[in-house]
Design a protein around this motif. Structure first.
Motif, PDB file in Angstrom:
ATOM      1  N   CYS A   1     -37.963 -45.149  10.233  1.00 55.40           N
ATOM      2  CA  CYS A   1     -36.700 -45.739  10.230  1.00 55.40           C
ATOM      3  C   CYS A   1     -36.024 -45.402   8.986  1.00 55.40           C
ATOM      4  CB  CYS A   1     -36.880 -47.139  10.767  1.00 55.40           C
ATOM      5  SG  CYS A   1     -35.077 -47.838  11.024  1.00 55.40           S
ATOM      6  N   MET A   2     -35.018 -44.664   9.088  1.00 52.34           N
ATOM      7  CA  MET A   2     -34.111 -44.393   7.849  1.00 52.34           C
ATOM      8  C   MET A   2     -32.945 -45.412   7.637  1.00 52.34           C
ATOM      9  SD  MET A   2     -35.672 -42.168   6.424  1.00 52.34           S
ATOM     10  CE  MET A   2     -34.817 -41.947   5.018  1.00 52.34           C
ATOM     11  N   LEU A   3     -32.732 -46.216   8.287  1.00 52.99           N
ATOM     12  CA  LEU A   3     -31.760 -47.473   8.070  1.00 52.99           C
ATOM     13  C   LEU A   3     -32.262 -48.408   7.159  1.00 52.99           C
ATOM     14  CD1 LEU A   3     -28.816 -48.308   8.853  1.00 52.99           C
ATOM     15  CD2 LEU A   3     -29.646 -49.462  10.730  1.00 52.99           C
ATOM     16  N   ARG A   4     -32.039 -48.257   5.945  1.00 56.29           N
ATOM     17  CA  ARG A   4     -32.640 -48.977   4.970  1.00 56.29           C
ATOM     18  C   ARG A   4     -31.821 -49.102   3.934  1.00 56.29           C
ATOM     19  NH1 ARG A   4     -37.854 -48.151   6.400  1.00 56.29           N
ATOM     20  NH2 ARG A   4     -38.746 -49.509   4.818  1.00 56.29           N
ATOM     21  N   ALA A   5     -31.907 -50.222   3.097  1.00 57.24           N
ATOM     22  CA  ALA A   5     -30.713 -50.661   2.061  1.00 57.24           C
ATOM     23  C   ALA A   5     -31.737 -51.009   0.821  1.00 57.24           C
ATOM     24  CB  ALA A   5     -29.885 -51.977   2.203  1.00 57.24           C
ATOM     25  N   TYR A   6     -31.126 -50.295  -0.492  1.00 54.38           N
ATOM     26  CA  TYR A   6     -31.826 -50.465  -1.700  1.00 54.38           C
ATOM     27  C   TYR A   6     -30.820 -51.172  -2.724  1.00 54.38           C
ATOM     28  CZ  TYR A   6     -34.579 -46.907   0.884  1.00 54.38           C
ATOM     29  OH  TYR A   6     -35.403 -46.251   1.761  1.00 54.38           O
ATOM     30  N   THR A   7     -31.430 -51.843  -3.678  1.00 59.43           N
ATOM     31  CA  THR A   7     -30.272 -52.005  -4.717  1.00 59.43           C
ATOM     32  C   THR A   7     -30.468 -51.072  -5.735  1.00 59.43           C
ATOM     33  OG1 THR A   7     -32.096 -53.377  -6.152  1.00 59.43           O
ATOM     34  CG2 THR A   7     -31.133 -54.536  -4.518  1.00 59.43           C
ATOM     35  N   ASN A   8     -29.501 -50.912  -6.705  1.00 59.75           N
ATOM     36  CA  ASN A   8     -29.140 -49.946  -7.494  1.00 59.75           C
ATOM     37  C   ASN A   8     -30.380 -49.910  -8.614  1.00 59.75           C
ATOM     38  OD1 ASN A   8     -28.089 -49.282 -10.477  1.00 59.75           O
ATOM     39  ND2 ASN A   8     -26.741 -48.240  -9.057  1.00 59.75           N
ATOM     40  N   ASP A   9     -30.917 -50.986  -8.903  1.00 64.43           N
ATOM     41  CA  ASP A   9     -32.117 -50.776  -9.730  1.00 64.43           C
ATOM     42  C   ASP A   9     -33.349 -50.038  -9.185  1.00 64.43           C
ATOM     43  OD1 ASP A   9     -31.000 -52.607 -11.606  1.00 64.43           O
ATOM     44  OD2 ASP A   9     -31.735 -54.331 -10.865  1.00 64.43           O
TER      45      ASP A   9
ATOM     46  N   PRO B   1     -15.173 -48.243  11.232  1.00 67.15           N
ATOM     47  CA  PRO B   1     -14.681 -49.620  11.735  1.00 67.15           C
ATOM     48  C   PRO B   1     -15.548 -50.743  11.222  1.00 67.15           C
ATOM     49  CG  PRO B   1     -14.391 -48.012  13.521  1.00 67.15           C
ATOM     50  CD  PRO B   1     -15.224 -47.288  12.471  1.00 67.15           C
ATOM     51  N   VAL B   2     -16.826 -50.513  11.325  1.00 70.00           N
ATOM     52  CA  VAL B   2     -18.015 -51.377  10.799  1.00 70.00           C
ATOM     53  C   VAL B   2     -17.788 -51.683   9.068  1.00 70.00           C
ATOM     54  CG1 VAL B   2     -20.406 -51.821  10.304  1.00 70.00           C
ATOM     55  CG2 VAL B   2     -19.780 -50.649  12.434  1.00 70.00           C
ATOM     56  N   LEU B   3     -17.619 -50.735   8.474  1.00 70.81           N
ATOM     57  CA  LEU B   3     -17.610 -50.652   7.040  1.00 70.81           C
ATOM     58  C   LEU B   3     -16.185 -51.346   6.627  1.00 70.81           C
ATOM     59  CD1 LEU B   3     -19.037 -47.214   5.935  1.00 70.81           C
ATOM     60  CD2 LEU B   3     -20.108 -49.495   5.933  1.00 70.81           C
ATOM     61  N   ASP B   4     -15.151 -51.125   7.197  1.00 68.49           N
ATOM     62  CA  ASP B   4     -13.786 -51.838   6.997  1.00 68.49           C
ATOM     63  C   ASP B   4     -13.939 -53.167   7.275  1.00 68.49           C
ATOM     64  OD1 ASP B   4     -12.789 -49.164   6.583  1.00 68.49           O
ATOM     65  OD2 ASP B   4     -12.002 -48.614   8.439  1.00 68.49           O
ATOM     66  N   SER B   5     -14.683 -53.657   8.350  1.00 67.60           N
ATOM     67  CA  SER B   5     -14.528 -55.106   8.665  1.00 67.60           C
ATOM     68  C   SER B   5     -15.505 -55.821   7.707  1.00 67.60           C
ATOM     69  CB  SER B   5     -15.208 -55.085  10.026  1.00 67.60           C
ATOM     70  OG  SER B   5     -16.543 -54.918  10.062  1.00 67.60           O
ATOM     71  N   MET B   6     -16.276 -55.195   6.806  1.00 60.29           N
ATOM     72  CA  MET B   6     -17.181 -55.902   6.029  1.00 60.29           C
ATOM     73  C   MET B   6     -16.464 -56.405   4.809  1.00 60.29           C
ATOM     74  SD  MET B   6     -20.371 -53.531   6.294  1.00 60.29           S
ATOM     75  CE  MET B   6     -21.487 -54.706   5.024  1.00 60.29           C
ATOM     76  N   ASN B   7     -15.136 -55.997   4.385  1.00 61.86           N
ATOM     77  CA  ASN B   7     -14.211 -56.564   3.340  1.00 61.86           C
ATOM     78  C   ASN B   7     -15.001 -56.259   2.068  1.00 61.86           C
ATOM     79  OD1 ASN B   7     -12.215 -57.492   5.010  1.00 61.86           O
ATOM     80  ND2 ASN B   7     -13.468 -59.191   5.267  1.00 61.86           N
TER      81      ASN B   7
ATOM     82  N   ILE C   1     -25.748 -52.274   9.842  1.00 57.49           N
ATOM     83  CA  ILE C   1     -25.550 -52.359   8.563  1.00 57.49           C
ATOM     84  C   ILE C   1     -25.450 -53.694   8.030  1.00 57.49           C
ATOM     85  CG2 ILE C   1     -24.324 -51.338   6.354  1.00 57.49           C
ATOM     86  CD1 ILE C   1     -24.163 -48.708   8.051  1.00 57.49           C
ATOM     87  N   PRO C   2     -24.596 -54.384   8.372  1.00 61.20           N
ATOM     88  CA  PRO C   2     -24.213 -55.922   7.824  1.00 61.20           C
ATOM     89  C   PRO C   2     -25.581 -56.631   7.744  1.00 61.20           C
ATOM     90  CG  PRO C   2     -22.692 -55.259   9.481  1.00 61.20           C
ATOM     91  CD  PRO C   2     -23.655 -54.076   9.636  1.00 61.20           C
ATOM     92  N   LEU C   3     -26.426 -56.397   8.725  1.00 58.51           N
ATOM     93  CA  LEU C   3     -27.886 -57.181   8.655  1.00 58.51           C
ATOM     94  C   LEU C   3     -28.637 -56.708   7.590  1.00 58.51           C
ATOM     95  CD1 LEU C   3     -29.145 -56.747  12.462  1.00 58.51           C
ATOM     96  CD2 LEU C   3     -28.144 -58.564  11.574  1.00 58.51           C
ATOM     97  N   LEU C   4     -28.591 -55.687   6.870  1.00 57.31           N
ATOM     98  CA  LEU C   4     -29.290 -55.220   5.908  1.00 57.31           C
ATOM     99  C   LEU C   4     -28.554 -55.772   4.569  1.00 57.31           C
ATOM    100  CD1 LEU C   4     -29.901 -51.430   6.517  1.00 57.31           C
ATOM    101  CD2 LEU C   4     -31.175 -53.403   7.415  1.00 57.31           C
ATOM    102  N   ILE C   5     -27.430 -55.638   4.643  1.00 52.95           N
ATOM    103  CA  ILE C   5     -26.740 -56.061   3.255  1.00 52.95           C
ATOM    104  C   ILE C   5     -26.889 -57.583   3.184  1.00 52.95           C
ATOM    105  CG2 ILE C   5     -24.283 -56.304   2.266  1.00 52.95           C
ATOM    106  CD1 ILE C   5     -25.461 -53.764   2.420  1.00 52.95           C
ATOM    107  N   GLU C   6     -26.899 -58.625   4.216  1.00 50.75           N
ATOM    108  CA  GLU C   6     -27.137 -59.858   4.371  1.00 50.75           C
ATOM    109  C   GLU C   6     -28.435 -60.183   3.712  1.00 50.75           C
ATOM    110  OE1 GLU C   6     -27.930 -63.430   7.658  1.00 50.75           O
ATOM    111  OE2 GLU C   6     -26.993 -61.586   8.261  1.00 50.75           O
ATOM    112  N   LYS C   7     -29.552 -59.458   3.961  1.00 55.55           N
ATOM    113  CA  LYS C   7     -30.749 -59.597   3.366  1.00 55.55           C
ATOM    114  C   LYS C   7     -30.741 -59.317   1.827  1.00 55.55           C
ATOM    115  CE  LYS C   7     -32.796 -60.946   6.842  1.00 55.55           C
ATOM    116  NZ  LYS C   7     -33.215 -62.576   7.003  1.00 55.55           N
ATOM    117  N   VAL C   8     -30.068 -58.222   1.432  1.00 57.16           N
ATOM    118  CA  VAL C   8     -29.819 -57.684   0.059  1.00 57.16           C
ATOM    119  C   VAL C   8     -29.312 -59.013  -0.589  1.00 57.16           C
ATOM    120  CG1 VAL C   8     -28.733 -56.353  -1.586  1.00 57.16           C
ATOM    121  CG2 VAL C   8     -29.810 -55.221   0.375  1.00 57.16           C
ATOM    122  N   GLU C   9     -28.208 -59.409  -0.053  1.00 56.19           N
ATOM    123  CA  GLU C   9     -27.633 -60.756  -0.852  1.00 56.19           C
ATOM    124  C   GLU C   9     -28.288 -61.936  -0.876  1.00 56.19           C
ATOM    125  OE1 GLU C   9     -23.597 -60.893   1.077  1.00 56.19           O
ATOM    126  OE2 GLU C   9     -22.939 -59.136  -0.177  1.00 56.19           O
ATOM    127  N   GLU C  10     -29.377 -61.924  -0.212  1.00 52.80           N
ATOM    128  CA  GLU C  10     -30.405 -63.134  -0.105  1.00 52.80           C
ATOM    129  C   GLU C  10     -31.421 -62.907  -1.362  1.00 52.80           C
ATOM    130  OE1 GLU C  10     -32.144 -63.635   3.646  1.00 52.80           O
ATOM    131  OE2 GLU C  10     -30.202 -64.314   4.701  1.00 52.80           O
TER     132      GLU C  10
END
Length: 316
Positions: A157-165, A28-34, A106-115
């Motif tokens: 803490c394994m909840l982490r986000a990485y760019t493809n590079d 549900p979290v991932l579906d809501s992120m569009n 998870i959206p908190l991490l994605i928000e920082k990546v998009e910044e």
């Protein structure tokens, strides 16, 4: 950075008790992120019913789910590495399956990546762990910064986000033994840490006991620092200096007071101490030589038995 495609990489090891709840909360979290997304589950040699639950989930959501099945247990970091190698997403998020971290964060991490941040590390707020684990973690974080210069708030803490590079740089190392959060952080140009919620583990059991945590810490520093070798070199110098001073003292004592039985026992104690130091040094050197041996053999880091995916379904 705009994250057009998102991947969630989740290692699984004997998590049959928690998987249904994880599925109910994660999607549900991932579906809501569009966003276009995939969830990559890596079955890391589970002995329970985990793989069957993952297969059932794949049959229900083949468009979003990929299941990688190892032939045996290779450890959390190698499982994540397999997920990295089997994803072409713009942003990859790693998390554990035990729900101690919240999928809703998870959206908190994605928000920082998009910044514009290329590595976003979660750090656990109000950690729900036992006191001895908190102490070991705090000690590890302090030593890591001093010995390696890798400045992370919460490596565990394994909840982490990485760019493809960043993911591609990690994959290119081809190391048999590595620690992904620290390795990725060392490649980052604009990392950041963000606070995430933490819950006590309610179902299943942790695979980390005190011995494994101690082993983890030693392995980490052997991988990222020569500090253990440098420490032993310094210790050897100090012991040698002390032994010379003691030798002079014993010679003077013999001339002044004559031979005595106490001197024999003193020499025994000193000899045993020196032997202990030598054996410890051999152990430290052996750890580094063992890592060199593992790398030059160039054996596969892991073996994938099968992959469930719409794009590929093969046995390896």
């Amino acid at each position: 950075m705009k994250s057009n495609k998102l991947a969630i990489v989740i290692p699984i090891f004997n998590e049959e008790e928690v998987l249904p709840t994880l599925f109910e909360r994660l999607f549900p979290v991932l579906d809501s992120m569009n966003k276009s997304y995939e969830v990559i589950f890596i079955n890391d040699g589970s002995k329970d019913n985990s793989i069957h639950l993952l297969e059932e989930l794949y049959n229900k959501r083949p468009l979003q789910v990929k299941v990688i099945d190892f032939n045996k247990n290779y450890g959390q970091h190698m499982a994540i590495m397999a997920g990295f190698e089997n994803s072409d997403a713009d942003v990859i998020v790693t998390m554990d399956a035990d729900l101690q971290n919240y999928p809703e964060d998870i959206p908190l991490l994605i928000e920082k990546v998009e910044e514009g941040h290329d590595v976003v590390g979660g750090y656990r707020l109000n950690r729900q762990d036992k006191k001895w684990r908190l102490f070991v973690s705090k000690l590890h974080n302090s030593l890591r910064l001093k010995l390696t210069g890798i400045d992370m708030v919460d490596e565990g803490c394994m909840l982490r986000a990485y760019t493809n590079d960043i993911v591609q740089r990690v994959i290119s190392t081809k190391e048999n033994s590595t620690f992904l959060p620290a390795l990725a952080h060392s490649f980052a140009t604009n990392p950041i840490d963000v606070g995430v919620r933490h819950a006590a583990r309610e179902e299943g059991t942790s695979s980390y006991n005190l011995y494994k945590l101690i082993r983890y810490n030693f392995d980490f520093f052997a991988n990222f620092s020569k500090a253990p070798l440098e420490f032993f070199t310094l210790l050897g110098f100090l012991v040698s200096t002390a032994s010379i001073i003691l030798f002079i003292f014993l010679i003077c004592s013999r001339f002044l007071h004559g031979p005595g039985a106490d001197g024999v026992f003193t020499l025994f104690a000193i000899t045993f101490f020196f032997l202990g130091v030598v054996l410890m040094g051999l152990g430290i050197v052996g750890e580094y030589i063992g890592r060199i041996y593992e790398e030059i053999r160039q054996r596969p880091r892991f073996i994938i038995k099968s992959i469930l995916s719409l794009n590929q379904s093969d046995d390896k």
